[in-house]
Write a protein that holds these residues in place. Structure first.
Motif, PDB file in Angstrom:
ATOM      1  N   ASP A  80       0.813  -1.225   0.000  1.00 39.47           N
ATOM      2  CA  ASP A  80       0.000   0.000   0.000  1.00 39.47           C
ATOM      3  C   ASP A  80       0.839   1.265   0.000  1.00 39.47           C
ATOM      4  OD1 ASP A  80      -2.785  -1.278   0.581  1.00 39.47           O
ATOM      5  OD2 ASP A  80      -1.452  -2.154   2.077  1.00 39.47           O
ATOM      6  N   LYS A  81       1.986   1.219   0.655  1.00 38.13           N
ATOM      7  CA  LYS A  81       2.802   2.424   0.782  1.00 38.13           C
ATOM      8  C   LYS A  81       4.224   2.131   0.331  1.00 38.13           C
ATOM      9  CE  LYS A  81       3.488   6.300   3.946  1.00 38.13           C
ATOM     10  NZ  LYS A  81       2.729   7.208   3.067  1.00 38.13           N
ATOM     11  N   HIS A  82       4.696   2.880  -0.652  1.00 36.79           N
ATOM     12  CA  HIS A  82       6.056   2.748  -1.155  1.00 36.79           C
ATOM     13  C   HIS A  82       6.920   3.823  -0.507  1.00 36.79           C
ATOM     14  CE1 HIS A  82       4.677   0.613  -5.119  1.00 36.79           C
ATOM     15  NE2 HIS A  82       4.143   0.089  -4.032  1.00 36.79           N
ATOM     16  N   ILE A  83       7.997   3.405   0.143  1.00 34.50           N
ATOM     17  CA  ILE A  83       8.856   4.347   0.864  1.00 34.50           C
ATOM     18  C   ILE A  83      10.259   4.263   0.280  1.00 34.50           C
ATOM     19  CG2 ILE A  83       9.813   4.984   3.103  1.00 34.50           C
ATOM     20  CD1 ILE A  83       7.396   3.607   4.382  1.00 34.50           C
ATOM     21  N   LYS A  84      10.713   5.354  -0.292  1.00 34.53           N
ATOM     22  CA  LYS A  84      12.052   5.407  -0.878  1.00 34.53           C
ATOM     23  C   LYS A  84      13.064   5.783   0.189  1.00 34.53           C
ATOM     24  CE  LYS A  84      14.807   7.420  -4.601  1.00 34.53           C
ATOM     25  NZ  LYS A  84      14.832   8.375  -5.750  1.00 34.53           N
ATOM     26  N   MET A  85      14.026   4.895   0.422  1.00 43.50           N
ATOM     27  CA  MET A  85      15.113   5.160   1.360  1.00 43.50           C
ATOM     28  C   MET A  85      16.310   5.609   0.531  1.00 43.50           C
ATOM     29  SD  MET A  85      13.504   4.181   4.134  1.00 43.50           S
ATOM     30  CE  MET A  85      14.745   3.998   5.390  1.00 43.50           C
ATOM     31  N   SER A  86      16.621   6.895   0.588  1.00 43.27           N
ATOM     32  CA  SER A  86      17.595   7.470  -0.329  1.00 43.27           C
ATOM     33  C   SER A  86      18.913   7.774   0.369  1.00 43.27           C
ATOM     34  CB  SER A  86      17.013   8.743  -0.946  1.00 43.27           C
ATOM     35  OG  SER A  86      17.838   9.193  -2.002  1.00 43.27           O
ATOM     36  N   TYR A  87      19.787   8.438  -0.388  1.00 42.19           N
ATOM     37  CA  TYR A  87      21.089   8.816   0.155  1.00 42.19           C
ATOM     38  C   TYR A  87      20.932   9.867   1.244  1.00 42.19           C
ATOM     39  CZ  TYR A  87      23.054   6.326  -3.845  1.00 42.19           C
ATOM     40  OH  TYR A  87      23.382   5.356  -4.746  1.00 42.19           O
ATOM     41  N   CYS A  88      21.994  10.071   1.965  1.00 38.79           N
ATOM     42  CA  CYS A  88      21.956  10.962   3.128  1.00 38.79           C
ATOM     43  C   CYS A  88      21.824  12.425   2.693  1.00 38.79           C
ATOM     44  CB  CYS A  88      23.224  10.760   3.959  1.00 38.79           C
ATOM     45  SG  CYS A  88      23.205  11.670   5.517  1.00 38.79           S
ATOM     46  N   SER A  89      20.803  13.082   3.187  1.00 39.00           N
ATOM     47  CA  SER A  89      20.641  14.516   2.980  1.00 39.00           C
ATOM     48  C   SER A  89      21.178  15.253   4.207  1.00 39.00           C
ATOM     49  CB  SER A  89      19.165  14.865   2.769  1.00 39.00           C
ATOM     50  OG  SER A  89      18.436  14.611   3.966  1.00 39.00           O
ATOM     51  N   PHE A  90      21.194  16.562   4.146  1.00 39.45           N
ATOM     52  CA  PHE A  90      21.717  17.326   5.280  1.00 39.45           C
ATOM     53  C   PHE A  90      20.810  17.191   6.501  1.00 39.45           C
ATOM     54  CE2 PHE A  90      22.210  21.431   7.605  1.00 39.45           C
ATOM     55  CZ  PHE A  90      23.509  21.200   8.067  1.00 39.45           C
ATOM     56  N   GLU A  91      19.491  17.133   6.275  1.00 42.56           N
ATOM     57  CA  GLU A  91      18.563  16.951   7.396  1.00 42.56           C
ATOM     58  C   GLU A  91      18.782  15.606   8.075  1.00 42.56           C
ATOM     59  OE1 GLU A  91      16.444  19.077   8.751  1.00 42.56           O
ATOM     60  OE2 GLU A  91      17.190  20.606   7.370  1.00 42.56           O
ATOM     61  N   VAL A  92      19.017  14.586   7.280  1.00 43.30           N
ATOM     62  CA  VAL A  92      19.305  13.265   7.845  1.00 43.30           C
ATOM     63  C   VAL A  92      20.637  13.287   8.579  1.00 43.30           C
ATOM     64  CG1 VAL A  92      19.823  10.858   7.276  1.00 43.30           C
ATOM     65  CG2 VAL A  92      17.917  12.032   6.153  1.00 43.30           C
ATOM     66  N   PHE A  93      21.638  13.976   7.997  1.00 39.06           N
ATOM     67  CA  PHE A  93      22.939  14.088   8.673  1.00 39.06           C
ATOM     68  C   PHE A  93      22.798  14.716  10.054  1.00 39.06           C
ATOM     69  CE2 PHE A  93      26.130  17.309   9.712  1.00 39.06           C
ATOM     70  CZ  PHE A  93      27.175  16.468  10.113  1.00 39.06           C
ATOM     71  N   LYS A  94      21.955  15.732  10.194  1.00 39.10           N
ATOM     72  CA  LYS A  94      21.790  16.393  11.499  1.00 39.10           C
ATOM     73  C   LYS A  94      21.232  15.433  12.544  1.00 39.10           C
ATOM     74  CE  LYS A  94      19.475  20.076  10.109  1.00 39.10           C
ATOM     75  NZ  LYS A  94      18.799  21.393  10.183  1.00 39.10           N
ATOM     76  N   VAL A  95      20.341  14.543  12.095  1.00 36.27           N
ATOM     77  CA  VAL A  95      19.825  13.524  13.016  1.00 36.27           C
ATOM     78  C   VAL A  95      20.957  12.612  13.466  1.00 36.27           C
ATOM     79  CG1 VAL A  95      18.275  11.546  13.251  1.00 36.27           C
ATOM     80  CG2 VAL A  95      17.513  13.586  12.009  1.00 36.27           C
ATOM     81  N   LEU A  96      21.793  12.195  12.508  1.00 29.06           N
ATOM     82  CA  LEU A  96      22.908  11.304  12.835  1.00 29.06           C
ATOM     83  C   LEU A  96      23.929  11.999  13.725  1.00 29.06           C
ATOM     84  CD1 LEU A  96      23.434   9.659   9.318  1.00 29.06           C
ATOM     85  CD2 LEU A  96      22.295   8.677  11.316  1.00 29.06           C
ATOM     86  N   ALA A  97      24.187  13.276  13.464  1.00 24.36           N
ATOM     87  CA  ALA A  97      25.138  14.024  14.292  1.00 24.36           C
ATOM     88  C   ALA A  97      24.620  14.146  15.723  1.00 24.36           C
ATOM     89  CB  ALA A  97      25.371  15.404  13.690  1.00 24.36           C
ATOM     90  N   ARG A  98      23.328  14.332  15.865  1.00 26.00           N
ATOM     91  CA  ARG A  98      22.743  14.398  17.209  1.00 26.00           C
ATOM     92  C   ARG A  98      22.822  13.049  17.908  1.00 26.00           C
ATOM     93  NH1 ARG A  98      18.158  16.171  15.838  1.00 26.00           N
ATOM     94  NH2 ARG A  98      16.965  14.223  15.872  1.00 26.00           N
TER      95      ARG A  98
END
Length: 489
Positions: free
Chosen positions: A385-403
Motif C-alpha cells: 500500500d505504501k512505497h517508501i524510498k530510502m535514499s542517500y543521506c541529505s543534510f537533514e538526515v545528517f543532522k539527526v545522525l550528528a545528534r
C-alpha cells in the motif's frame, strides 16, 4: 460504649458460638452446607451489593483464564499506589518488567465514571486432591468484584469491557517483543517458527530519515492500528503492506525495527528460500500472530520469481504459444530456485489472498535495492500500500545522525558538510561509519573532518567514474560513425 455494653456484647457472641457448636453437633453433617447456602442467600437478598468472581484457572484448562490475566494486569497498575500489601509476580509470561500486584486477601477501591467498586484478591485452600489442573494442589486464587446493584448495567456492560481492554493494552506495552524466523530444520521438526527476544534499540527518534517523511510514516502506522472497525466496514482484511526500496545502506532494516518498537509488534523474518512450497507458505502465515510485522528482505534476490515470469512471457509472445495451460503457468509464476517450489502466485496469495484474512492487525514489509526488478503484480497498491524510498543521506538526515552519534545540534563544519552532501551521494550507513570514534581520531571535530574527507574522496571517485562513462559513450559514438561511413562507401 461503656464497660457494661462490651460485657453484654461479649456474652452475646459467646452465646452465638455455643449455639452454632451445638447446631453442628446435633444436626446431620449434610444439613450444615445446606443451612449455610440458604443463610447466605438470605443475607444477600437484603444486601444492596453484587459480587462477581473471576477464577485464575478453569477446571478444564492448564492456562490462566484470559479475564483473570487482564484483571491482574489492570489491578497491578491501579493497586501499586493504593494497596498496603503488594507481591511481586513470580513469573509473568513475556513480561519485560517486574510486575507488582496486590497480595492475597487485599482490597482496593476503583472508580469508573463516578461509581466506586471494590476489588478483593482471595485464595481458597483445598487438600486431598489426587489430580489437579492448578500450579499447586492446595491453592486456588480468584478476584472478586463488588459493586452496588443499581450500577449493574454500567459495570457489566461498560466497566468490565474497560478493564479487559486496559489490561490487554498494559500487557502489550510491557511484553517482550519477539523476532521469529523460519528454517528447513524447523519445518522438518513440525514447528513453523523459532524465536528470540527482539531487543533492537532503533526508534523513529533516532532513525536517519527526513523529518516530514518520518512523521508521515508514524501517522500512517498509528492510524492503521486504530482502524479495525474501518477495515471491517469496507470489507478488507486488517493488514497493510509497505515496500522499502533504495540503495544498500539506507536503513531499510532499521526502519523495520523502528516500526516494531513504535507499535510493540513482533517481527516475523520470512526466509523464502527455506520454504518448500506454497502449502508450507500458507502454514507459516496461519502460525503468525496478530500485532506482527512479516518481513521479506531483499525480495528481488531471495527468490527468482520476478524475472522468470517476464522471461516466460517473452517466450510465449515470441513463439505465439496458444496453449491455455502454458499461458496460465506464465501468469501464475514459475517455481523458484534453491529447491523451493514457491511460485509468484503463491506469494501473491500469501500477501493478499483469502488466507491473508486469517487473523488481523498484520503488516507486510518487503525490502529491495532494485525496485525495477520487481513484478508489478507484487508491488501494486492493495498489496504494497505504501512505497517508501530510502535514499542517500541529505543534510537533514545528517543532522539527526550528528545528534545521535556526536550529541551536537550544530557546528562550524556543518556548512561545508551540507555543501558536499548536495554534490555527492553517500548512504547514511557510510556517514555513520565516519562519525563513529576511531583510533587516532579525537573529539567531535575530528569525526566531522573525517566525514568531510570521505565526502571529498567520494566526490572525486564519482567524477572519475562519470568521466569514464562519457569517454566510452564518445568512443561508441565514433565507432558508429565509422561503421556508417564504411557502409555508405
Amino acid at each position: 460504649m461503656n464497660s457494661e455494653t462490651w460485657t453484654s456484647l461479649g456474652s452475646l457472641l459467646a452465646s452465638l458460638m455455643f449455639i452454632w457448636a451445638m447446631f453442628r453437633q446435633h444436626f446431620p453433617y449434610n444439613f450444615v452446607p445446606f443451612f449455610q447456602r440458604y443463610a447466605h442467600k438470605i443475607v444477600w437478598f437484603f444486601s444492596p451489593y453484587i459480587e462477581i468472581t473471576f477464577h485464575e484457572y478453569s477446571r478444564d484448562s492448564f492456562d490462566r483464564g484470559t479475564a483473570y490475566v487482564a484483571i491482574y494486569r489492570y489491578l497491578a497498575v491501579n493497586s501499586v499506589e493504593t494497596a498496603k500489601r503488594l507481591k511481586a509476580a513470580e513469573s509473568v509470561r513475556d513480561s519485560a518488567t517486574l510486575v507488582l500486584s496486590m497480595d492475597d486477601y487485599e482490597e482496593i477501591v476503583d472508580e469508573y465514571q463516578g461509581v466506586k467498586v471494590w476489588w478483593t484478591s482471595s485464595m481458597t485452600i483445598t487438600k486431598g486432591q489426587s489430580i489437579s489442573l492448578y500450579p499447586r494442589d492446595d491453592e486456588k486464587r480468584f478476584y472478586t468484584l463488588i459493586f452496588h446493584k443499581k450500577y449493574r448495567d454500567l459495570i457489566t456492560k461498560s466497566y468490565l469491557n474497560h478493564v479487559m481492554a486496559e489490561g490487554k493494552a498494559i500487557a502489550l506495552k510491557n511484553r517482550r517483543k519477539k523476532l521469529y524466523t523460519n528454517s528447513k530444520q524447523e519445518a522438518h521438526s513440525g514447528s513453523s517458527w523459532s524465536h528470540v527476544v527482539f531487543e533492537h534499540p532503533a526508534t523513529f527518534e533516532t532513525l536517519a530519515l527526513e523529518p516530514e517523511m518520518k512523521k508521515e510514516i508514524m501517522n500512517d502506522l498509528i492510524t492503521f492500528t486504530k482502524a479495525k472497525d474501518y477495515y471491517a466496514k469496507v470489507g478488507k482484511a486488517w493488514k497493510r503492506g509497505y515496500l522499502l526500496y533504495g540503495p544498500p545502506g539506507t536503513g531499510k532494516s532499521t526502519m523495520v525495527a523502528a516500526m516494531a518498537n513504535l507499535l510493540q509488534y513482533d517481527v516475523y523474518d520470512l526466509e523464502l528460500t527455506s520454504v518448500a512450497n506454497n502449502t508450507e507458505l500458507r502454514k507459516l502465515l496461519i502460525n503468525t500472530s496478530g500485532k506482527s510485522i512479516i518481513v521479506i528482505e531483499d525480495i528481488d534476490c531471495c527468490l527468482n520469481l520476478t524475472g522468470q515470469r517476464k522471461n516466460a512471457q517473452k517466450i510465449v509472445e515470441s513463439e505465439d504459444v496458444k496453449d491455455e495451460f502454458i499461458r496460465a503457468a506464465v501468469e501464475n509464476g514459475s517455481p523458484g530456485t534453491d529447491g523451493t517450489k514457491v511460485t509468484l502466485s503463491g506469494l501473491l496469495n500469501f500477501i493478499d489472498g483469502l488466507w491473508s484474512a486469517c487473523g488481523g492487525e498484520r503488516i507486510f514489509v518487503f525490502t529491495t535495492n532494485y525496485i525495477d526488478k520487481l513484478d508489478l503484480a507484487l508491488v501494486r497498491r492493495g498489496r504494497m500500500d505504501k512505497h517508501i524510498k530510502m535514499s542517500y543521506c541529505s543534510f537533514e538526515v545528517f543532522k539527526v545522525l550528528a545528534r545521535n552519534y556526536l550529541g551536537i545540534e550544530s557546528h562550524v563544519l556543518f556548512q561545508k558538510i551540507e555543501k558536499l552532501l548536495g554534490e555527492t551521494n553517500m548512504t547514511p550507513a557510510d556517514v555513520v561509519e565516519n562519525l563513529m570514534p576511531k583510533s587516532g581520531i579525537e573529539g567531535i571535530e575530528g569525526c566531522l573532518r573525517c566525514l568531510i574527507s570521505a565526502l571529498e574522496n567520494a566526490k572525486v571517485v564519482a567524477a572519475k567514474a562519470e568521466k569514464e562513462v562519457d569517454m566510452k559513450e564518445n568512443v561508441g559514438g565514433e565507432n558508429d560513425v565509422e561503421e556508417a561511413s564504411t557502409g555508405s562507401n
